[in-house]
Enzyme design. Structure first.
Site, short mmCIF file in Angstrom:
data_model
loop_
_atom_site.label_atom_id
_atom_site.label_comp_id
_atom_site.label_asym_id
_atom_site.label_seq_id
_atom_site.Cartn_x
_atom_site.Cartn_y
_atom_site.Cartn_z
N GLY A 48 27.05 43.23 25.73
CA GLY A 48 27.03 42.56 27.04
C GLY A 48 27.20 43.46 28.24
N GLU A 102 33.72 46.46 30.28
CA GLU A 102 33.40 45.19 29.63
C GLU A 102 32.60 44.30 30.58
OE1 GLU A 102 32.91 43.58 27.18
OE2 GLU A 102 34.61 43.17 25.90
N ASP A 103 31.82 43.42 30.00
CA ASP A 103 31.12 42.43 30.82
C ASP A 103 32.06 41.30 31.23
OD1 ASP A 103 31.37 41.58 28.21
OD2 ASP A 103 29.34 40.80 28.04
N ASP A 106 37.71 37.08 28.33
CA ASP A 106 37.95 35.64 28.23
C ASP A 106 39.37 35.44 27.68
OD1 ASP A 106 37.27 32.91 28.22
OD2 ASP A 106 36.41 33.00 26.23
N LYS A 134 38.23 35.78 33.28
CA LYS A 134 38.61 34.36 33.32
C LYS A 134 40.14 34.28 33.16
CE LYS A 134 34.36 32.80 31.01
NZ LYS A 134 33.84 32.01 29.87
N PHE A 156 31.32 28.73 31.44
CA PHE A 156 30.42 29.62 30.71
C PHE A 156 29.37 30.21 31.66
CE2 PHE A 156 27.03 31.01 27.97
CZ PHE A 156 27.74 31.63 26.96
N ASP A 163 25.03 36.83 27.53
CA ASP A 163 24.05 36.01 26.83
C ASP A 163 24.56 34.62 26.50
OD1 ASP A 163 25.91 37.07 24.80
OD2 ASP A 163 24.60 36.01 23.41
N ARG A 169 20.23 37.72 28.85
CA ARG A 169 20.81 39.01 29.23
C ARG A 169 19.98 39.71 30.31
NH1 ARG A 169 24.80 40.28 25.42
NH2 ARG A 169 24.38 39.77 23.26
P1 IMP Z 1 37.44 37.51 24.33
O1 IMP Z 1 37.66 38.39 23.14
O2 IMP Z 1 37.93 36.10 24.10
O3 IMP Z 1 37.99 38.07 25.62
O4 IMP Z 1 35.89 37.27 24.47
C1 IMP Z 1 35.09 38.25 24.85
C2 IMP Z 1 33.67 38.00 24.42
O5 IMP Z 1 33.31 36.60 24.39
C3 IMP Z 1 32.79 38.62 25.45
O6 IMP Z 1 32.61 39.98 25.22
C4 IMP Z 1 31.54 37.78 25.34
O7 IMP Z 1 30.73 38.28 24.32
C5 IMP Z 1 32.02 36.41 24.96
N1 IMP Z 1 32.13 35.51 26.14
C6 IMP Z 1 33.24 34.97 26.66
N2 IMP Z 1 32.97 34.19 27.72
C7 IMP Z 1 31.63 34.24 27.90
C8 IMP Z 1 30.73 33.62 28.87
O8 IMP Z 1 31.11 32.86 29.77
N3 IMP Z 1 29.41 33.93 28.72
C9 IMP Z 1 28.94 34.75 27.74
N4 IMP Z 1 29.74 35.33 26.83
C10 IMP Z 1 31.09 35.08 26.89
MG MG Z 2 31.52 41.91 25.84
#
Ligand code: IMP
Ligand code: MG
Length: 180
Positions: A48, A102-103, A106, A134, A156, A163, A169
């Site tokens: 991402g 990072e993109d 979450d 977030k 989202f 993606d 993307r």
């Molecule tokens: P985390 O480990 O819960 O912080 O999630 C991180 C990963 O979840 C990111 O690197 C994304 O691949 C995916 N992700 C979380 N939120 C979104 C979103 O709103 N759109 C797209 N991908 C997301």
């Molecule tokens: Mg990512």
């Protein structure tokens, strides 16, 4: 484009390409100032973050390096924050000032495991930049990014590298899922 449709879901433009560029430039400016005199190693987290990393890295004026990993995090039975490396780190982080790109952060699970790994491998410092954060979703406080592009509510988003089912993307703007 004001809105896009992917797999029967509609997404509305949330940040224009111009707004994205302004955000990235602000992050780059902060990093350039904070790391003056140092040679940080950027680690782009695939897939991402490739677009954010590319735009950000062009604006870094330091003698910086960049390398790449692809991570996959697992939850459920393994809630230990274990991160699987689909493409492992090819560069030593020992004694390096590392900046993870990072993109989106979450829950923070993915970064929780990775940050710990980099510290275990002897990084001198580890900081995190995320294009999108977030805050209301965060479950792992150590994954709070130091350099945040934009904080958003728990919705989202896609585009600018992010993606939905591997689609979207390639969009240059950021889009948010339209409520039903
Ligand atoms: P985390 O480990 O819960 O912080 O999630 C991180 C990963 O979840 C990111 O690197 C994304 O691949 C995916 N992700 C979380 N939120 C979104 C979103 O709103 N759109 C797209 N991908 C997301
Ligand atoms: Mg990512």
């Amino acid at each position: 484009m004001q809105s896009v449709s992917i797999n029967n879901l509609t997404f509305d433009e949330y940040l224009s390409q111009q707004e994205v560029a302004t955000i990235v430039a602000q992050v780059a400016e902060r990093i350039n100032a904070d790391y003056a005199g140092r040679e940080p190693l950027f680690i782009c987290v695939l897939n991402g973050a490739f677009m954010y990393a590319s735009d950000l890295f062009k604006l870094i004026t330091l003698p910086a390096e960049i390398t790449f990993v692809r991570l996959k995090s697992y939850e459920g039975t393994a809630t230990t924050g274990k991160v699987n490396m689909m493409i492992p780190l090819q560069t030593s982080v020992k004694d390096r000032d590392v900046i993870i790109i990072e993109d989106i952060v979450d829950t923070g699970l993915t970064m929780h495991g990775f940050i710990q790994q980099l510290k275990d491998e002897g990084a001198r410092s580890v900081e995190l930049t995320s294009f999108i954060f977030k805050p209301d979703s965060l479950q792992y406080p150590d994954s709070m990014p130091k350099y945040i592009g934009k904080s958003i509510p728990t919705k989202f988003v896609l585009g600018y590298g992010l993606d939905f089912d591997e689609k979207g993307r390639n969009l240059g703007s950021l889009y948010v899922l339209r409520p039903e």
